[in-house]
Write a protein that holds these residues in place. Sequence first.
Motif, PDB file in Angstrom:
ATOM      1  N   GLU A  57     -17.097   9.851   5.771  1.00 41.55           N
ATOM      2  CA  GLU A  57     -15.893   9.222   5.235  1.00 41.55           C
ATOM      3  C   GLU A  57     -16.215   8.376   4.011  1.00 41.55           C
ATOM      4  OE1 GLU A  57     -12.715   9.683   5.993  1.00 41.55           O
ATOM      5  OE2 GLU A  57     -13.437  11.250   7.337  1.00 41.55           O
TER       6      GLU A  57
ATOM      7  N   TRP B 137     -16.691  10.580   1.043  1.00 38.20           N
ATOM      8  CA  TRP B 137     -15.416  11.020   0.489  1.00 38.20           C
ATOM      9  C   TRP B 137     -14.773   9.898  -0.328  1.00 38.20           C
ATOM     10  CZ3 TRP B 137     -12.543  14.215  -1.686  1.00 38.20           C
ATOM     11  CH2 TRP B 137     -11.150  14.073  -1.766  1.00 38.20           C
ATOM     12  N   GLN B 138     -14.901   8.657   0.139  1.00 40.17           N
ATOM     13  CA  GLN B 138     -14.377   7.534  -0.635  1.00 40.17           C
ATOM     14  C   GLN B 138     -15.072   7.448  -1.998  1.00 40.17           C
ATOM     15  OE1 GLN B 138     -14.321   3.814   1.556  1.00 40.17           O
ATOM     16  NE2 GLN B 138     -13.646   4.841   3.421  1.00 40.17           N
TER      17      GLN B 138
ATOM     18  N   ALA C 259     -12.837  18.266   6.373  1.00 42.66           N
ATOM     19  CA  ALA C 259     -13.511  17.209   7.131  1.00 42.66           C
ATOM     20  C   ALA C 259     -14.195  17.721   8.382  1.00 42.66           C
ATOM     21  CB  ALA C 259     -12.514  16.110   7.488  1.00 42.66           C
TER      22      ALA C 259
END
Length: 210
Positions: free
Chosen positions: A121, A124-125, A151
């Motif tokens: 995550e 991805w940020q 994901a």
Amino acid sequence: MQKADLYLQLRDDIRRRRWPAGRALKQQELADFYQTSRIPVRDALARLLAEGWLVSAGKASLMVPPLSAAEALELCLIRSQLEPLALRQALPQLNLAILGAAEDCLNAADAAAHDPLLQGELNWQFHQLLYQPCGMPTLLQLLQQLHLKVAMYLGFQQVQLGYADQSAAEHRALLQHLRQGRHDVALELLQQHIGDAAAALQQHLQHNGG
């Protein structure tokens, strides 16, 4: 457990393969397992179905779909077109503040080595921060929807294939190229980064009948 919390817990458990592909998921079974009522389970399952995390298994039940080498390749091809486009359009707006925030994401991901899904995550940020200034809201929305689809594969890749170290090194290199204004090299590396990750996953899935 709150509805949002249950949705996130179910999603992470799917990524961790707690619920195997092909096994029918029953609302009451999940309610008992997560110690909640069937209503939040029903709502979480509906959201996961809409996002592609689950598919219909007949008789009003759902299941986790098997990972597919063909789908992994398709998602890679889409990513390899859309993500470099977003970065290319964002380049004129990237500044030290954005690049610093992106580096903070990478540092946090390094610190989350004990939790591969959290690492995913945060990575991805990192990408989101670089794409956000592109000024193309429809493209950003498409990338967010694509991320939800990807994901499951990325979570599997982080947990099962031990791809985190290579991914982290490529992210650091991408950030360094952007800091030094080597934009063409950065765009080429981003495309390679997407392709290498997909190739490793596709090879594994093909070898294991995916």
